[in-house]
Design an enzyme around this catalytic site. Structure first.
Site, mmCIF file in Angstrom:
data_model
loop_
_atom_site.group_PDB
_atom_site.id
_atom_site.type_symbol
_atom_site.label_atom_id
_atom_site.label_comp_id
_atom_site.label_asym_id
_atom_site.label_seq_id
_atom_site.Cartn_x
_atom_site.Cartn_y
_atom_site.Cartn_z
ATOM 1 N N GLU A 47 0.916 -1.222 -0.322
ATOM 2 C CA GLU A 47 -0.154 0.051 0.161
ATOM 3 C C GLU A 47 0.977 1.330 0.064
ATOM 4 O OE1 GLU A 47 -4.482 -1.695 1.863
ATOM 5 O OE2 GLU A 47 -2.278 -0.843 3.642
ATOM 6 N N CYS A 74 1.744 -1.392 15.774
ATOM 7 C CA CYS A 74 1.819 -1.342 14.106
ATOM 8 C C CYS A 74 1.309 -2.433 13.674
ATOM 9 C CB CYS A 74 2.966 -0.645 13.781
ATOM 10 S SG CYS A 74 3.844 -0.775 12.092
ATOM 11 N N GLY A 122 6.663 -1.582 6.242
ATOM 12 C CA GLY A 122 8.547 -1.990 6.151
ATOM 13 C C GLY A 122 9.403 -1.233 6.672
HETATM 14 N N1 SAH Z 1 9.568 0.680 10.087
HETATM 15 C C1 SAH Z 1 9.823 2.441 9.999
HETATM 16 C C2 SAH Z 1 8.471 2.801 8.546
HETATM 17 C C3 SAH Z 1 7.014 2.514 8.699
HETATM 18 S S1 SAH Z 1 6.537 3.186 10.429
HETATM 19 C C4 SAH Z 1 9.568 2.393 10.744
HETATM 20 O O1 SAH Z 1 8.938 1.900 12.078
HETATM 21 O O2 SAH Z 1 10.186 3.691 11.409
HETATM 22 C C5 SAH Z 1 5.598 4.632 10.057
HETATM 23 C C6 SAH Z 1 5.948 5.285 11.363
HETATM 24 O O3 SAH Z 1 4.343 5.306 12.198
HETATM 25 C C7 SAH Z 1 6.725 5.621 12.415
HETATM 26 O O4 SAH Z 1 6.923 5.927 13.468
HETATM 27 C C8 SAH Z 1 6.093 4.031 13.181
HETATM 28 O O5 SAH Z 1 6.468 3.865 15.166
HETATM 29 C C9 SAH Z 1 4.663 4.729 13.148
HETATM 30 N N2 SAH Z 1 3.501 4.038 13.506
HETATM 31 C C10 SAH Z 1 3.318 2.355 14.140
HETATM 32 N N3 SAH Z 1 2.023 1.880 13.664
HETATM 33 C C11 SAH Z 1 1.717 3.158 14.253
HETATM 34 C C12 SAH Z 1 0.459 3.119 15.140
HETATM 35 N N4 SAH Z 1 -0.652 2.487 14.936
HETATM 36 N N5 SAH Z 1 -0.115 4.325 15.335
HETATM 37 C C13 SAH Z 1 0.374 5.507 15.159
HETATM 38 N N6 SAH Z 1 1.989 5.241 14.558
HETATM 39 C C14 SAH Z 1 2.271 4.102 14.207
HETATM 40 FE FE1 SF4 Z 2 5.547 -0.958 11.889
HETATM 41 FE FE2 SF4 Z 2 7.754 -2.350 11.534
HETATM 42 FE FE3 SF4 Z 2 8.246 -0.807 11.369
HETATM 43 FE FE4 SF4 Z 2 7.765 -1.451 13.785
HETATM 44 S S1 SF4 Z 2 9.535 -1.552 12.120
HETATM 45 S S2 SF4 Z 2 6.786 0.113 12.947
HETATM 46 S S3 SF4 Z 2 6.940 -3.176 12.434
HETATM 47 S S4 SF4 Z 2 6.524 -1.062 9.997
#
Ligand code: SAH
Ligand code: SF4
Length: 320
Positions: A47, A74, A122
């Site tokens: 996505e 997440c 990812g």
């Molecule tokens: N994997 C990378 C980038 C993708 S996630 C990382 O973890 O940084 C992008 C951002 O969204 C990250 O800061 C992650 O911690 C946050 N995130 C993940 N799940 C979330 C949720 N359910 N609500 C709010 N932020 C979330």
């Molecule tokens: Fe989600 Fe992977 Fe980023 Fe952790 S590292 S917040 S599991 S996308």
């Protein structure tokens, strides 16, 4: 390309393809955010999300199908890693978005898709080579010519790769911080067991290219009664001393099956105020695209869950 010789054209046909990822679905949120489900030639799906603002907008790009990490808050983390995306598939997400908004010939100043955030599905630093190749194509004046100032890469904290991001790409860095003590961060962001907070902050302190003009963003998800106390805010301010930093407070975005809740708004506000009192900018991110499960951390592309997702999407819009 009739300007090329016949032999060159034949060679190119043999070795190259010109294609876009296939658009499986496209959803438009009530707040204007748009989410694409894209399929590669091997049928894997990812996505991407576009978040429009008044005079600009950011495209949230995925780097992997699923994720190896299992951050407990997440949604992507509940999907196992299927494979890394190729540079072509990463650039392809931007191509599809530009196609959708008809932005190939419009002058840069009028473009809606002005920024890119590597914050989709990812962990980009577990697919560094393809992510770097893709971003170099996107930044190249002969490529898509988007400035590195308009690109931000978010990592959960793959410490040994952080320096390379600054040296090789020079893009903005965002760190998924989320906790101020190792015991809690081990639970929320399990990669912390390998690269604990002090190592992570050391890498940030020496990040090439960080300055008061280009600060490192520390993302902090606000989880009710988990990491949102005033003491946590004070400790965060203390930890970030000496780093060119700003904090992005992200209200938790719910997804089916999670037991976390979003901190109440006054709690987030107080947290932000404490950081401000310590000279740290700490805006509260306005959740976008929740009604179509397109907000931070809600992305997931496993086909088996599609029916559950679509049936819960509208109820998620009402959360908070
Ligand atoms: N994997 C990378 C980038 C993708 S996630 C990382 O973890 O940084 C992008 C951002 O969204 C990250 O800061 C992650 O911690 C946050 N995130 C993940 N799940 C979330 C949720 N359910 N609500 C709010 N932020 C979330
Ligand atoms: Fe989600 Fe992977 Fe980023 Fe952790 S590292 S917040 S599991 S996308």
């Amino acid at each position: 390309m009739t300007t090329l010789s016949k032999t060159a054209r034949a060679k190119l046909t043999e070795t190259h393809v010109i294609e876009r990822p296939e658009i499986v679905t496209q959803q438009l949120s009530q707040d204007g955010a748009r989410k694409w489900l894209l399929k590669s030639s091997d049928k894997n799906t990812v996505e991407s999300v576009f978040i429009p603002e008044e005079d600009r907008g950011a495209l949230c790009v995925s780097s992997q199908v699923g994720c190896t990490l299992t951050c407990s808050f997440c949604h992507t983390g509940t999907q196992r890693l299927i494979r890394n995306l190729t540079a072509c598939e990463i650039v392809g997400q931007l191509m599809v978005a530009r196609d959708t908004y008809g932005e190939w010939s419009s002058p840069p100043a009028n473009r809606k898709i002005s920024n890119i955030v590597m914050m989709g599905m990812g962990e980009p630093l577990f697919n560094f080579n393809e992510v770097a190749k893709a971003l170099k194509i996107i930044m190249d004046p002969e490529g898509i010519a988007l400035s590195k100032r308009r690109i931000t890469l978010s990592t959960s904290g793959v410490v040994p790769m952080i320096k390379k991001v600054g040296e090789e790409l020079g893009v903005g860095l965002a760190i998924s911080m989320h906790a101020v003590r190792d015991d809690l961060r081990n639970q929320l962001v399990p990669i912390n067991k390998k690269y604990p907070i002090d190592q992570l902050l050391d890498a940030c302190r020496t990040y090439p290219g960080a300055s008061s003009a280009r600060r490192i963003t520390f993302e902090y998800v606000m989880l009710d009664k988990v990491n949102d106390s005033p003491a946590d805010a004070w400790e965060l301010a203390r930890l970030l001393k000496g780093i060119h930093a700003k904090v992005n407070l992200i209200p938790f975005n719910r997804w089916p099956g999670t037991s976390y809740k979003t901190s109440p708004f006054p709690v987030i506000k107080r947290f932000s105020q404490i950081l401000n009192d310590n000279k740290l900018s700490a805006p509260i991110r306005v959740p976008r695209g929740r009604d179509i499960m397109a907000a931070c951390g809600q992305l997931k592309s496993a086909n088996e869950d599609r029916s559950i997702l679509s049936s819960t999407a509208s109820t998620n819009a009402a959360v908070l």
